[in-house]
Scaffold this motif. Structure first.
Motif, PDB file in Angstrom:
ATOM      1  N   LEU A  65     -31.178 133.416  16.650  1.00  0.00           N
ATOM      2  CA  LEU A  65     -32.123 133.859  15.616  1.00  0.00           C
ATOM      3  C   LEU A  65     -31.393 134.647  14.526  1.00  0.00           C
ATOM      4  O   LEU A  65     -31.679 134.473  13.330  1.00  0.00           O
ATOM      5  CB  LEU A  65     -33.223 134.712  16.247  1.00  0.00           C
ATOM      6  N   ALA A  66     -30.456 135.502  14.930  1.00  0.00           N
ATOM      7  CA  ALA A  66     -29.692 136.273  13.941  1.00  0.00           C
ATOM      8  C   ALA A  66     -28.808 135.357  13.103  1.00  0.00           C
ATOM      9  O   ALA A  66     -28.721 135.497  11.872  1.00  0.00           O
ATOM     10  CB  ALA A  66     -28.849 137.332  14.652  1.00  0.00           C
ATOM     11  N   ALA A  67     -28.175 134.389  13.754  1.00  0.00           N
ATOM     12  CA  ALA A  67     -27.309 133.460  13.027  1.00  0.00           C
ATOM     13  C   ALA A  67     -28.121 132.599  12.064  1.00  0.00           C
ATOM     14  O   ALA A  67     -27.691 132.310  10.945  1.00  0.00           O
ATOM     15  CB  ALA A  67     -26.545 132.580  14.015  1.00  0.00           C
ATOM     16  N   ALA A  68     -29.318 132.165  12.491  1.00  0.00           N
ATOM     17  CA  ALA A  68     -30.182 131.348  11.630  1.00  0.00           C
ATOM     18  C   ALA A  68     -30.706 132.159  10.451  1.00  0.00           C
ATOM     19  O   ALA A  68     -30.923 131.623   9.359  1.00  0.00           O
ATOM     20  CB  ALA A  68     -31.347 130.798  12.449  1.00  0.00           C
ATOM     21  N   ARG A  69     -30.890 133.446  10.671  1.00  0.00           N
ATOM     22  CA  ARG A  69     -31.382 134.304   9.580  1.00  0.00           C
ATOM     23  C   ARG A  69     -30.314 134.515   8.518  1.00  0.00           C
ATOM     24  O   ARG A  69     -30.570 134.389   7.320  1.00  0.00           O
ATOM     25  CB  ARG A  69     -31.834 135.660  10.143  1.00  0.00           C
ATOM     26  N   TYR A  70     -29.103 134.847   8.946  1.00  0.00           N
ATOM     27  CA  TYR A  70     -28.040 135.184   7.990  1.00  0.00           C
ATOM     28  C   TYR A  70     -27.197 133.983   7.575  1.00  0.00           C
ATOM     29  O   TYR A  70     -26.526 134.028   6.543  1.00  0.00           O
ATOM     30  CB  TYR A  70     -27.118 136.248   8.597  1.00  0.00           C
ATOM     31  N   LEU A  71     -27.224 132.909   8.391  1.00  0.00           N
ATOM     32  CA  LEU A  71     -26.347 131.754   8.182  1.00  0.00           C
ATOM     33  C   LEU A  71     -24.905 132.215   7.981  1.00  0.00           C
ATOM     34  O   LEU A  71     -24.153 131.710   7.141  1.00  0.00           O
ATOM     35  CB  LEU A  71     -26.829 130.904   6.991  1.00  0.00           C
ATOM     36  N   ASN A  72     -24.558 133.205   8.787  1.00  0.00           N
ATOM     37  CA  ASN A  72     -23.222 133.797   8.732  1.00  0.00           C
ATOM     38  C   ASN A  72     -22.991 134.501  10.062  1.00  0.00           C
ATOM     39  O   ASN A  72     -23.715 135.451  10.397  1.00  0.00           O
ATOM     40  CB  ASN A  72     -23.140 134.786   7.563  1.00  0.00           C
ATOM     41  N   PHE A  73     -21.999 134.031  10.823  1.00  0.00           N
ATOM     42  CA  PHE A  73     -21.775 134.578  12.159  1.00  0.00           C
ATOM     43  C   PHE A  73     -21.318 136.037  12.115  1.00  0.00           C
ATOM     44  O   PHE A  73     -21.647 136.824  13.001  1.00  0.00           O
ATOM     45  CB  PHE A  73     -20.746 133.732  12.913  1.00  0.00           C
ATOM     46  N   THR A  74     -20.546 136.401  11.088  1.00  0.00           N
ATOM     47  CA  THR A  74     -20.091 137.788  10.983  1.00  0.00           C
ATOM     48  C   THR A  74     -21.266 138.737  10.775  1.00  0.00           C
ATOM     49  O   THR A  74     -21.393 139.766  11.452  1.00  0.00           O
ATOM     50  CB  THR A  74     -19.080 137.942   9.834  1.00  0.00           C
ATOM     51  N   LYS A  75     -22.158 138.383   9.817  1.00  0.00           N
ATOM     52  CA  LYS A  75     -23.334 139.228   9.561  1.00  0.00           C
ATOM     53  C   LYS A  75     -24.277 139.241  10.757  1.00  0.00           C
ATOM     54  O   LYS A  75     -24.884 140.277  11.073  1.00  0.00           O
ATOM     55  CB  LYS A  75     -24.062 138.737   8.311  1.00  0.00           C
ATOM     56  N   ALA A  76     -24.394 138.105  11.433  1.00  0.00           N
ATOM     57  CA  ALA A  76     -25.233 138.050  12.630  1.00  0.00           C
ATOM     58  C   ALA A  76     -24.689 138.999  13.690  1.00  0.00           C
ATOM     59  O   ALA A  76     -25.453 139.727  14.349  1.00  0.00           O
ATOM     60  CB  ALA A  76     -25.288 136.626  13.163  1.00  0.00           C
TER      61      ALA A  76
END
Length: 303
Positions: A12-23
């Protein structure tokens, strides 16, 4: 607190940010840990959940499907934990609400009675104003959540439909001009009206529907203009005038037989009441209130 599966939370975090670092930053884990959880989830799903093009990340078709169900699952967990906290009486704090006039007088009090009985440790403060004022209060954080009668074009606000309303033609029971349960539109020209002041959002909704059925606003014989629905109801009870009012504002008078609804052929004004808040994450207590209100009115409508 019962937590959702961590791989789902990571997705869910990765889908929200579309960025693994920010997730990873949002979850307080490293970027490699995000990649590892997503890889394990993709192995379980048997397909890729993200498309990687250089530094860009996008959901695959399977990723979109998983996102829909993961969001639903997350909501279920939130409601579960909320229910457990309600059961144990742990939720406490203060919610500041803003509501438009009809809602603050006739809808919000119904919610507050049940809400306070269920969550006595949460205090509620309510302000009432028009939709623009409520948006301003939300932006300057005077209130946490708004409930309004109509939408605006403010893209910084998120509106969520809450409750259906109907505006109806009303007169006192026994009004000699209201003998028939339904009338033709042209009959409106022969009635005397008491209405809200100009600038009322409700008046604009009524005007548009009247124009649609061939009646211009200036053709109504408006004898009195009053500032509130309560004053209009008091005036109606003592005269043979008519008015257009929200069905939620006249429930008690209809049940007591003091007022009656007169149907107009080919005339219907149905509108929604909305919760409104700034785009983004809502606070836990305001979201608890919003969900509670939706559930309470869903129960009432299903009875």
């Amino acid at each position: 607190m019962i937590s959702i599966d961590f791989k789902i939370a990571t997705f869910l975090a990765a889908a929200r940010y579309l960025n693994f670092t920010k997730a990873g930053q949002s979850l307080n884990i490293s970027q490699p840990a995000v990649s590892k959880n997503i890889h394990e989830l993709e192995l379980q799903a048997g397909r890729n959940l993200f498309e990687r093009t250089g530094n860009r990340l996008a959901l695959t078709e399977a990723g979109h499907i998983l996102l829909t169900h993961a969001q639903q699952l997350s909501s279920v967990y939130e409601q579960l934990n909320e229910g457990l906290e309600i059961l144990e009486g742990r939720l406490a704090g203060e919610i500041r609400l803003g509501a438009s006039t009809t809602l603050s007088h006739y809808v919000v009090p119904q919610i507050l009675v049940d809400f306070h009985a269920t969550l006595p440790n949460i205090k509620i403060k309510t302000l009432h104003g028009n939709s623009r004022q409520i948006e301003e209060w939300l932006l300057d954080k005077t209130i946490d959540l708004g409930i309004v009668e109509g939408l605006t074009d403010n893209v910084s606000m998120k509106y969520e439909s809450f409750l259906e309303d109907e505006i109806v033609l009303v007169a006192r029971s026994g009004n000699p001009k209201a003998k028939e349960p339904s009338i033709r539109p042209e009959s409106l020209r022969g009635f005397e009206f008491v209405l809200r002041e100009q600038g009322s959002g409700t008046n604009e909704v009524i005007r548009k529907e009247l124009v649609r059925i061939g009646i211009e606003w200036h053709e109504l014989n408006v004898k009195v203009v009053l500032a509130s629905t309560e004053s209009i109801k008091s005036f109606l009870a003592r005269t043979d005038c008519f008015s257009f009012l929200s069905i939620h504002a006249i429930t008690r008078e209809l049940l007591a037989g003091e007022l009656q609804i007169i149907e107009i052929d080919n005339f219907e004004i149905i509108r929604d009441f909305y919760f409104v808040r700034p785009q983004g994450v809502i606070g836990r207590l305001p979201e608890t209130f919003r969900r509670f209100a939706v559930r309470q009115f869903s129960k009432k409508e299903s009875r």
